[in-house]
Design an enzyme around this catalytic site. Structure first.
Site, PDB file in Angstrom:
ATOM      1  N   LYS A 138       0.815  -1.225   0.000  1.00  0.00           N
ATOM      2  CA  LYS A 138       0.000   0.000   0.000  1.00  0.00           C
ATOM      3  C   LYS A 138       0.847   1.274   0.000  1.00  0.00           C
ATOM      4  CE  LYS A 138      -4.181  -1.890   2.016  1.00  0.00           C
ATOM      5  NZ  LYS A 138      -5.201  -1.826   3.052  1.00  0.00           N
TER       6      LYS A 138
ATOM      7  N   ASP B  44     -10.057   2.943   2.160  1.00  0.00           N
ATOM      8  CA  ASP B  44     -10.143   2.241   3.455  1.00  0.00           C
ATOM      9  C   ASP B  44     -10.843   3.076   4.526  1.00  0.00           C
ATOM     10  OD1 ASP B  44      -8.962  -0.147   2.707  1.00  0.00           O
ATOM     11  OD2 ASP B  44      -6.944   0.512   3.221  1.00  0.00           O
TER      12      ASP B  44
END
Ligand code: ATR
Length: 287
Positions: A72, A109
């Site tokens: 990420k 997220d």
């Protein structure tokens, strides 16, 4: 029917992920028969592989990708731009390949987590929250909690230094809130009372370690507390069992997984996500 719209999951490993099942079901539900979501395991060695994978999305005509552990943060140098949120989080979980081939890094997220809290009717304005863990997932959760209006967020981590670093990172973005990092210890947790919400972002409690928890048996929860575990496999972790025994409300990470995926679906297709179909696929995949 030719598959001419590909998206996929960049990570290592990717075999445990239920995202391919969830997204392919979503494409089917809205009639996008020429779309397909594929797992794309990218080996960490040699270290140049991740750059090749991200740039390969454009070369191979992909519409986008999800990015998971351990990439990420690592994909950031290879995308052409970042949304403000991905920039603030320092992490990308969704890449969109735009029409001209421009690679834009997004992060869904935090909004996925907030959407799930909303679904559980949990308002956090002026509340205090406790976060366990200070890794990649914790960044999104701490950011989301502050965005949701928490007045105080305390991060507890095995490595105290990382908790402090994460707290410092967000102080400039949220100067009005109290944010601090502490050592994850029995003594410190016992002193930490009156938190409306406790969120586990550590990997403790995942399948194969499902009798472990990032908490201590001797530390109780109160019935007015909510305990959220980002882990969704198993769906009820040892931490959630402990919280449930004390009468606290418990929430597993499956809802967040579905909502972050739903946001990514819309970014790639421009369509509203078929949330019900995605939920059904996710629950079925875990059975
Ligand atoms: P992710 O991207 O999923 O958040 P990560 O960045 O590797 O993964 O972070 C893992 C988190 O779980 C960290 O907060 C880690 O604590 P450390 O910073 O001390 O490593 C935490 N963690 C992992 N195993 C743990 C354990 N056995 N006990 C307590 N915390 C643990």
């Amino acid at each position: 029917m030719t598959i001419d719209n590909l998206v996929g999951l960049i990570g290592w490993p990717t075999s445990h992920s239920i995202s391919p099942i969830m997204h392919n079901q979503a494409f089917h539900a809205v009639g996008l028969k020429n779309w397909c979501y594929v797992p794309m395991p990218v080996s960490p060695t040699p270290s140049t592989r991740i750059k090749e994978a991200v740039l390969g999305l454009r070369a191979l005509g992909f519409r986008g990708a999800n990015v998971t552990v351990p990439y990420k943060e690592k994909v950031i140098p290879y995308v052409d731009s970042l949304t403000d949120e991905a920039q603030a989080l320092g992490a990308v979980n969704t890449i969109v390949v735009e029409k001209d081939g421009h690679l834009c890094g997004h992060n869904t997220d935090a909004r996925g987590f907030l959407a799930d809290l909303e679904e559980h009717n949990l308002s956090l304005k002026n509340s205090r929250a406790l976060v366990l863990g200070a890794g990649g997932s914790s960044r999104a959760i701490v950011y989301a909690l502050l965005k949701a209006g928490c007045s105080e967020v305390v991060i507890f981590n095995r490595t105290e230094e990382k908790a402090r670093e994460l707290a410092n990172r967000y102080k400039e973005y949220f100067p009005q809130a109290t944010i601090c990092g502490r050592q994850l210890s029995e003594e410190n947790l016992k002193l930490s009372r009156d938190f409306k919400l406790v969120v586990n972002t550590t990997s403790v409690g995942l399948t194969h370690h499902d009798n472990e928890m990032p908490w201590f048996e001797s530390v109780a929860f109160a019935p007015n507390q909510v305990v959220y575990d980002l882990i969704y496999n198993p769906n009820i972790t040892a931490l959630l069992k402990h919280a449930h025994r004390h009468g606290a409300t418990t929430i597993s990470g499956l809802g967040m997984l579905i909502h972050q995926g739903a946001l990514a679906f819309s970014l790639w297709t421009g369509l509203p996500p078929p949330l019900e179909a995605m939920k059904q696929a996710a629950y079925a995949a875990l059975k």
